[in-house]
Design an enzyme around this catalytic site. Structure first.
Site, short mmCIF file in Angstrom:
data_model
loop_
_atom_site.label_atom_id
_atom_site.label_comp_id
_atom_site.label_asym_id
_atom_site.label_seq_id
_atom_site.Cartn_x
_atom_site.Cartn_y
_atom_site.Cartn_z
N GLU A 1 86.39 -27.10 -25.71
CA GLU A 1 86.90 -25.72 -25.79
C GLU A 1 87.89 -25.53 -26.94
O GLU A 1 88.07 -24.41 -27.42
CB GLU A 1 87.53 -25.31 -24.44
N CYS B 1 87.15 -33.15 -19.12
CA CYS B 1 88.23 -34.11 -18.97
C CYS B 1 88.40 -34.50 -17.50
O CYS B 1 87.54 -35.19 -16.97
CB CYS B 1 89.52 -33.59 -19.61
N HIS C 1 87.73 -32.35 -25.08
CA HIS C 1 87.97 -30.92 -24.85
C HIS C 1 87.19 -30.08 -25.86
O HIS C 1 87.77 -29.65 -26.87
CB HIS C 1 89.47 -30.61 -24.96
#
Ligand code: GLN
Length: 541
Positions: A513, A383, A511
């Site tokens: 993750e 990001c 994102h």
């Protein structure tokens, strides 16, 4: 079977790991073949944690359907490998907003609107929402905060009524408390637990199960005492001991028979023992790594452990997948300077530049990208981290020395990163970013395409700024590959450097993750750990 409900409350102190205990129990029930989900009810007045500073509340977790939620939802997904949604996180703010909007719309037909029944009814309505379509056998609801807090009272009253309205065996209460060990006296103290159970009973709730957070194993006598004073059977008092990893907790609870007692109390019969084969294989890989690697996590919220929770956990999953221990070194980007960067990043096999907001710390992030690019250290930008990578390239390769983001310098002449069109007219802060999962098409022949092994992916977003397509041609000509694009809007979602220039240089606007789970480690993280391992071996030579 009716949908069964388990409520998890907390006593004595916050941060006992209620989310982890709830997720672990869910995991065990799921491993026995039940369809389980978890939801979290938070007593704060914010509509969601989206407007909260990470220092206040840790990471803001984003669901696929675009809700900004509590980080416990991340644990739920990581433990269960199933997706959560907007409905899985409710706050006092959301409850009151609905009730007040109803009042303005005249829904209450002239009645005085009160905490009981209007607020508690709205809480109860939300508690059953996920169960509406019969998708779940068991719904676990974690009540945020600590019993005794003023703001939790309406939630506890709703739990009391909820249980009262249910049939025996369809709803149970699990209470998590702290049982401290006083080192000076070498004594285990049950009094705080007794008090917190008493406080729960003052709200009209008798716990069915008590789980004690403890540093050490509790002697039977201690558990018996807690059982006696809490008015429950001794076989319903369990412990949640300090563990090296949160992922051990399901095993720890199972070994004590927590899932068995829960099923008994919920009158669910004839289920097989939980199948924990894959989970145990993961733990084994995690605890007996064959190698290790140092990776720098460059961010500005590094003082707070929970600010980059999902990134940290993604490294645990990816590390286990590679039988490698990943030592994540969090580095404050504000402290990085041209003169200390070499020392700060010495020995790192990989550099990850974290997401973030605002100008603070961005210079250090750009320096870190530059260091990774020039020294061919595997780089992963997420990001804001991707945006920094784009700016660094524009500055130092394209020689656009004023290149920046309008988030950093609103009146810049060179807005390489700029506010998205849809964001330009947005004035309200809450819930207005580009949120949730969006499709992305990966360009053939790129590293990221190879990593995912497919053309179309969908990952979650949380941002207002984007790669400014006006600079696309120039950047590509200078060698940056725009490797992922949103098929509907054309927004650039991923960039990389060709592998003949750099072994691993990837930036993503999304994102990844947020999607990593124990049983499904995120592919970019896995590839990044592998690349970092290779780099550290080369460095050691
Ligand atoms: N601040 C940047 C934006 O809004 C990046 C956000 C992030 O890193 N999550 O676009």
């Amino acid at each position: 079977m009716n949908t069964k409900y388990i409520f998890v409350t907390g006593g004595v102190a916050s941060s006992l790991g209620k989310g982890i205990v709830a997720a672990s129990l869910a995991n065990l029930l799921q491993a026995r073949g039940l369809r389980v989900t978890i939801q979290k009810f938070d007593p704060y007045i914010n509509i969601d944690p989206g407007t909260l500073n990470p220092y206040e509340h840790g990471e803001c977790y984003v669901t696929e359907d675009g809700a900004e939620t509590d980080l416990d939802l991340g644990h739920y997904e990581r433990f269960l490998n199933v997706r959560t949604s907007k409905a899985n996180n409710v706050t006092t703010g959301k409850i009151y907003k609905t009730v007040i909007d109803n009042e303005r719309a005249g829904v209450y037909l002239g009645k005085t609107v009160q905490i009981i029944p209007h607020i508690t009814n709205e809480i109860k309505r939300r508690m059953t929402l996920l169960g509406k379509n019969g998708d779940y056998d068991v719904i676990i609801t974690e009540i945020g905060g600590t019993v005794g807090d003023m703001e939790s009272t309406p939630f506890l009253e709703a739990v009391r009524q909820f249980k009262w309205e249910m049939n025996e065996g369809d709803c149970i209460i699990m209470h998590l408390t702290l049982v401290p060990l006083l080192h000076a006296a070498a004594e285990i103290k049950t009094k705080p637990t007794q008090h917190s159970v008493r406080m729960l009973r003052q709200e009209g709730i008798n716990p069915d199960i008590i789980v004690c957070r403890t540093e050490v194993s509790l002697p039977e006598g201690v558990k018996k005492k807690i059982a006696l004073f809490s008015n429950i059977r001794p076989d319903s008092v369990f412990e949640s001991r300090n563990a090296e990893s949160i992922y051990e907790i399901p095993i720890q609870l199972h070994e004590q028979g927590v899932d068995k007692i829960v099923l008994k109390k919920l009158k669910i019969k004839n289920l097989p023992e939980p199948d924990l084969t894959e989970w145990k294989a993961f733990l084994k890989r995690m605890f007996s790594p064959k190698t290790e690697v140092d990776i720098a996590l460059i961010g500005k919220y590094v003082e707070l452990q929970d600010a980059y929770k999902s990134i940290q956990e993604s490294f645990v999953h990816a590390g286990a997948a590679c039988s490698c221990k990943v030592n994540v070194h969090t580095i404050q980007s504000e402290h990085l300077t041209a003169s200390n960067i070499k020392g700060e990043l010495k020995g790192m096999g990989g550099i990850l530049v974290a997401p973030g907001f605002g100008e603070r710390g961005t210079d250090g992030k750009i320096l870190a990208v530059n260091y990774a690019r020039r020294n061919k250290i595997p780089f992963f930008g997420i990001c804001l981290g991707m945006q920094m990578a784009v700016i660094e390239y524009a500055k130092n390769v394209l020689k656009l020395e004023n290149a920046t983001s309008t988030e950093i310098k609103p009146d810049t002449s060179t807005p390489i990163i700029d506010l998205m069109q849809e964001q330009k007219s947005t004035t309200i802060k809450g819930g207005t970013m580009r949120l949730g999962a969006y499709d992305c098409l990966l360009k053939p022949g790129t590293l990221i395409r190879k990593i995912y092994g497919k053309e179309r992916i969908a990952e979650r977003h949380r941002h207002r700024y984007e790669f400014n397509e006006k600079y696309a041609k120039q950047m590509e000509k200078a060698g940056m590959v725009l490797s992922g694009v949103n098929p509907q809007t054309g927004l650039v979602e991923a960039i990389e450097l060709p592998q003949n220039k750099h072994p691993f240089f990837i930036g993503v606007q999304f994102h990844p993750e947020l999607g990593s789970t124990v049983l499904k480690p995120q592919p970019i993280f896995v590839a990044f750990v592998k690349a970092a391992l290779k780099k550290s071996k080369d460095l050691a030579r």
